[in-house]
Scaffold this motif. Structure first.
Motif, PDB file in Angstrom:
ATOM      1  N   ARG A  34       2.572  14.751   2.685  1.00 51.62           N
ATOM      2  CA  ARG A  34       1.621  13.649   2.561  1.00 51.62           C
ATOM      3  C   ARG A  34       2.337  12.298   2.453  1.00 51.62           C
ATOM      4  NH1 ARG A  34      -3.231  16.216  -1.292  1.00 51.62           N
ATOM      5  NH2 ARG A  34      -3.967  17.696   0.300  1.00 51.62           N
ATOM      6  N   ILE A  35       3.436  12.274   1.735  1.00 52.32           N
ATOM      7  CA  ILE A  35       4.212  11.033   1.643  1.00 52.32           C
ATOM      8  C   ILE A  35       4.789  10.678   3.011  1.00 52.32           C
ATOM      9  CG2 ILE A  35       6.314  10.002   0.696  1.00 52.32           C
ATOM     10  CD1 ILE A  35       5.699  11.438  -1.925  1.00 52.32           C
ATOM     11  N   LYS A  36       5.262  11.672   3.737  1.00 52.20           N
ATOM     12  CA  LYS A  36       5.802  11.431   5.076  1.00 52.20           C
ATOM     13  C   LYS A  36       4.721  10.870   5.996  1.00 52.20           C
ATOM     14  CE  LYS A  36       8.271  13.698   8.865  1.00 52.20           C
ATOM     15  NZ  LYS A  36       8.833  14.986   9.367  1.00 52.20           N
ATOM     16  N   ASP A  37       3.505  11.408   5.902  1.00 48.58           N
ATOM     17  CA  ASP A  37       2.389  10.908   6.709  1.00 48.58           C
ATOM     18  C   ASP A  37       2.053   9.465   6.345  1.00 48.58           C
ATOM     19  OD1 ASP A  37       2.222  13.351   7.968  1.00 48.58           O
ATOM     20  OD2 ASP A  37       0.529  14.081   6.755  1.00 48.58           O
ATOM     21  N   LYS A  38       2.040   9.161   5.057  1.00 50.43           N
ATOM     22  CA  LYS A  38       1.753   7.788   4.624  1.00 50.43           C
ATOM     23  C   LYS A  38       2.829   6.830   5.124  1.00 50.43           C
ATOM     24  CE  LYS A  38      -1.936   8.646   2.032  1.00 50.43           C
ATOM     25  NZ  LYS A  38      -3.270   8.083   2.337  1.00 50.43           N
ATOM     26  N   GLU A  39       4.067   7.250   5.075  1.00 48.00           N
ATOM     27  CA  GLU A  39       5.166   6.397   5.537  1.00 48.00           C
ATOM     28  C   GLU A  39       5.048   6.110   7.023  1.00 48.00           C
ATOM     29  OE1 GLU A  39       8.604   7.615   2.269  1.00 48.00           O
ATOM     30  OE2 GLU A  39       8.522   8.641   4.219  1.00 48.00           O
ATOM     31  N   ALA A  40       4.690   7.134   7.805  1.00 48.03           N
ATOM     32  CA  ALA A  40       4.521   6.919   9.240  1.00 48.03           C
ATOM     33  C   ALA A  40       3.355   5.970   9.511  1.00 48.03           C
ATOM     34  CB  ALA A  40       4.289   8.261   9.943  1.00 48.03           C
ATOM     35  N   TYR A  41       2.290   6.120   8.733  1.00 46.24           N
ATOM     36  CA  TYR A  41       1.090   5.317   8.956  1.00 46.24           C
ATOM     37  C   TYR A  41       1.327   3.848   8.623  1.00 46.24           C
ATOM     38  CZ  TYR A  41      -3.925   4.347   9.187  1.00 46.24           C
ATOM     39  OH  TYR A  41      -5.154   3.850   9.533  1.00 46.24           O
ATOM     40  N   TYR A  42       1.896   3.591   7.442  1.00 43.40           N
ATOM     41  CA  TYR A  42       2.002   2.205   6.986  1.00 43.40           C
ATOM     42  C   TYR A  42       3.300   1.500   7.380  1.00 43.40           C
ATOM     43  CZ  TYR A  42      -2.348   2.646   4.445  1.00 43.40           C
ATOM     44  OH  TYR A  42      -3.679   2.802   4.138  1.00 43.40           O
ATOM     45  N   SER A  43       4.329   2.229   7.678  1.00 45.51           N
ATOM     46  CA  SER A  43       5.578   1.568   8.067  1.00 45.51           C
ATOM     47  C   SER A  43       5.753   1.492   9.582  1.00 45.51           C
ATOM     48  CB  SER A  43       6.783   2.283   7.448  1.00 45.51           C
ATOM     49  OG  SER A  43       6.914   3.594   7.972  1.00 45.51           O
ATOM     50  N   ILE A  89       0.838  -1.201   0.000  1.00 40.99           N
ATOM     51  CA  ILE A  89       0.000   0.000   0.000  1.00 40.99           C
ATOM     52  C   ILE A  89       0.873   1.252   0.000  1.00 40.99           C
ATOM     53  CG2 ILE A  89      -1.719   1.318   1.298  1.00 40.99           C
ATOM     54  CD1 ILE A  89      -2.678  -1.431   2.414  1.00 40.99           C
ATOM     55  N   LEU A  90       1.925   1.237   0.817  1.00 45.80           N
ATOM     56  CA  LEU A  90       2.800   2.403   0.898  1.00 45.80           C
ATOM     57  C   LEU A  90       3.474   2.679  -0.443  1.00 45.80           C
ATOM     58  CD1 LEU A  90       4.183   4.655   2.418  1.00 45.80           C
ATOM     59  CD2 LEU A  90       5.841   2.989   3.289  1.00 45.80           C
ATOM     60  N   GLU A  91       3.915   1.622  -1.112  1.00 47.08           N
ATOM     61  CA  GLU A  91       4.538   1.798  -2.422  1.00 47.08           C
ATOM     62  C   GLU A  91       3.549   2.439  -3.392  1.00 47.08           C
ATOM     63  OE1 GLU A  91       6.715  -0.844  -5.946  1.00 47.08           O
ATOM     64  OE2 GLU A  91       6.107  -1.802  -4.067  1.00 47.08           O
ATOM     65  N   PHE A  92       2.301   1.986  -3.354  1.00 44.93           N
ATOM     66  CA  PHE A  92       1.275   2.583  -4.219  1.00 44.93           C
ATOM     67  C   PHE A  92       1.014   4.036  -3.840  1.00 44.93           C
ATOM     68  CE2 PHE A  92      -3.174   3.860  -4.540  1.00 44.93           C
ATOM     69  CZ  PHE A  92      -3.370   3.790  -5.903  1.00 44.93           C
ATOM     70  N   ARG A 147       2.830   6.293  -2.438  1.00 46.56           N
ATOM     71  CA  ARG A 147       3.870   7.256  -2.830  1.00 46.56           C
ATOM     72  C   ARG A 147       3.597   7.760  -4.250  1.00 46.56           C
ATOM     73  NH1 ARG A 147       7.891   3.448  -0.322  1.00 46.56           N
ATOM     74  NH2 ARG A 147       8.546   4.385   1.660  1.00 46.56           N
ATOM     75  N   GLY A 148       3.334   6.854  -5.156  1.00 43.77           N
ATOM     76  CA  GLY A 148       3.017   7.245  -6.529  1.00 43.77           C
ATOM     77  C   GLY A 148       1.676   7.953  -6.615  1.00 43.77           C
ATOM     78  N   ASN A 149       0.710   7.504  -5.819  1.00 46.55           N
ATOM     79  CA  ASN A 149      -0.615   8.107  -5.821  1.00 46.55           C
ATOM     80  C   ASN A 149      -0.540   9.586  -5.416  1.00 46.55           C
ATOM     81  OD1 ASN A 149      -3.446   8.115  -6.040  1.00 46.55           O
ATOM     82  ND2 ASN A 149      -3.703   7.607  -3.875  1.00 46.55           N
ATOM     83  N   VAL A 150       0.236   9.871  -4.381  1.00 48.95           N
ATOM     84  CA  VAL A 150       0.402  11.256  -3.940  1.00 48.95           C
ATOM     85  C   VAL A 150       1.083  12.087  -5.027  1.00 48.95           C
ATOM     86  CG1 VAL A 150       1.613  12.748  -2.296  1.00 48.95           C
ATOM     87  CG2 VAL A 150       0.393  10.721  -1.479  1.00 48.95           C
ATOM     88  N   GLN A 151       2.108  11.530  -5.639  1.00 50.22           N
ATOM     89  CA  GLN A 151       2.830  12.267  -6.675  1.00 50.22           C
ATOM     90  C   GLN A 151       1.948  12.555  -7.884  1.00 50.22           C
ATOM     91  OE1 GLN A 151       6.192   9.719  -7.336  1.00 50.22           O
ATOM     92  NE2 GLN A 151       7.340  10.504  -5.578  1.00 50.22           N
ATOM     93  N   ARG A 152       1.039  11.646  -8.186  1.00 47.89           N
ATOM     94  CA  ARG A 152       0.174  11.819  -9.352  1.00 47.89           C
ATOM     95  C   ARG A 152      -1.017  12.742  -9.083  1.00 47.89           C
ATOM     96  NH1 ARG A 152       1.264   6.276  -9.548  1.00 47.89           N
ATOM     97  NH2 ARG A 152      -0.721   5.807  -8.496  1.00 47.89           N
ATOM     98  N   ASN A 153      -1.470  12.808  -7.841  1.00 47.77           N
ATOM     99  CA  ASN A 153      -2.750  13.453  -7.573  1.00 47.77           C
ATOM    100  C   ASN A 153      -2.731  14.567  -6.532  1.00 47.77           C
ATOM    101  OD1 ASN A 153      -4.617  11.676  -9.253  1.00 47.77           O
ATOM    102  ND2 ASN A 153      -3.594  10.133  -8.004  1.00 47.77           N
ATOM    103  N   SER A 154      -1.589  14.867  -5.946  1.00 47.78           N
ATOM    104  CA  SER A 154      -1.522  15.926  -4.946  1.00 47.78           C
ATOM    105  C   SER A 154      -0.763  17.132  -5.478  1.00 47.78           C
ATOM    106  CB  SER A 154      -0.835  15.419  -3.666  1.00 47.78           C
ATOM    107  OG  SER A 154      -1.615  14.434  -3.038  1.00 47.78           O
ATOM    108  N   PRO A 155      -1.100  18.334  -4.992  1.00 47.23           N
ATOM    109  CA  PRO A 155      -0.334  19.531  -5.380  1.00 47.23           C
ATOM    110  C   PRO A 155       1.132  19.361  -5.012  1.00 47.23           C
ATOM    111  CG  PRO A 155      -2.343  20.131  -4.218  1.00 47.23           C
ATOM    112  CD  PRO A 155      -2.207  18.651  -4.079  1.00 47.23           C
ATOM    113  N   PRO A 156       2.046  19.797  -5.842  1.00 50.31           N
ATOM    114  CA  PRO A 156       3.485  19.609  -5.578  1.00 50.31           C
ATOM    115  C   PRO A 156       3.925  20.085  -4.205  1.00 50.31           C
ATOM    116  CG  PRO A 156       3.144  20.418  -7.797  1.00 50.31           C
ATOM    117  CD  PRO A 156       1.803  20.470  -7.126  1.00 50.31           C
TER     118      PRO A 156
END
Length: 240
Positions: free
Chosen positions: A111-120, A91-94, A96-105
């Motif tokens: 957001r990636i940092k939050d996802k990493e904390a949540y899933y790792s 999920i985390l691997e997905f 990371r790409g999901n944020v890059q494709r769909n979030s403001p730069p």
């Protein structure tokens, strides 16, 4: 319409000998994977049984209930809490790409940092087991934290196990509705010998049988009369 599908679906206790399409059942299972699961962890597996010899053995493990002995196919829904680390990584691997494709730069890094904390970090902490001790620690942490702010307290190992099974139940229900839309019948079973089923399917120790669903086309005697539900007023509560 959903209303028609819900009214069509019944727990069928006796199936006709008419075969049903293996591919259509597989497609219904694929649709079932669209069901939500807690934190999107998807800690389940779907065992689609079509082999007649195995179906007979499963029917015996399901206490020789008529819905099992006449089923044309079966699906065994299995929880896999033991796969939480692998799923969290996927999920985390997905994401990371999901944020890059769909979030403001300008928001991507946070957001990636939050996802990493949540899933790792958080997910391994929540789903790990250690003879109940980790669950006791999580439970105590939740209770103490709730003194100061709203906090989830169902964090024992038993609580998390229930959560995993609830998520799997959502997948099973979605499957039955998809089957009803296809014109196929189902019956969810919880009366079975889980040890025998695990042995038949060669399931590892960390897997648990959530539900067995029989599949086929109903015979008239397969529906036990009219459907009973408690009056809606007895279960419905509305706060103005």
């Amino acid at each position: 319409m959903l209303k028609d599908i819900l009214n069509f679906r019944r727990a069928v206790r006796y199936y006709a000998p008419t075969p049903i399409s293996e591919e259509k059942v597989r497609e219904c299972l694929k649709l079932a994977t669209l069901a939500p699961t807690s934190s999107n962890m998807q800690l389940y597996e779907l065992y689609h049984i079509t082999d007649r010899a195995l179906l007979e053995k499963l029917a015996h493990a399901c206490l020789d209930q008529r819905t099992a002995t006449t089923a044309q196919q079966m699906v065994v829904f299995v929880t896999r809490q033991d796969k939480h680390r692998a799923h969290a990584r996927a999920i985390l691997e997905f994401e990371r790409g999901n944020v890059q494709r769909n979030s403001p730069p300008e928001r991507q890094a946070k957001r990636i940092k939050d996802k990493e904390a949540y899933y790792s970090k958080l997910m391994p902490f929540v789903y790990s087991r250690f003879f109940g001790l980790l669950g006791l620690f999580r439970k105590a942490f939740g209770v103490v934290t709730s003194w100061f702010r709203p906090m989830m307290q169902q964090l024992s190992e038993g609580d998390i196990r229930v959560s995993v099974h609830k998520s799997c139940g959502l997948v099973a229900q979605t499957f039955m509705l998809a089957m009803a839309e296809e014109g196929y019948d189902t019956c969810p079973l919880e009366g079975y010998d889980s040890r025998r089923i695990k042995k038949l399917l060669h399931l590892p120790c960390g897997a648990e049988v959530n539900m067995v669903i029989t599949c086929g086309l109903r015979e008239q005697r397969g529906i036990w009369g009219e459907r009973f539900r408690l009056p809606f007023e007895e279960v419905y509560r509305h706060n103005d």
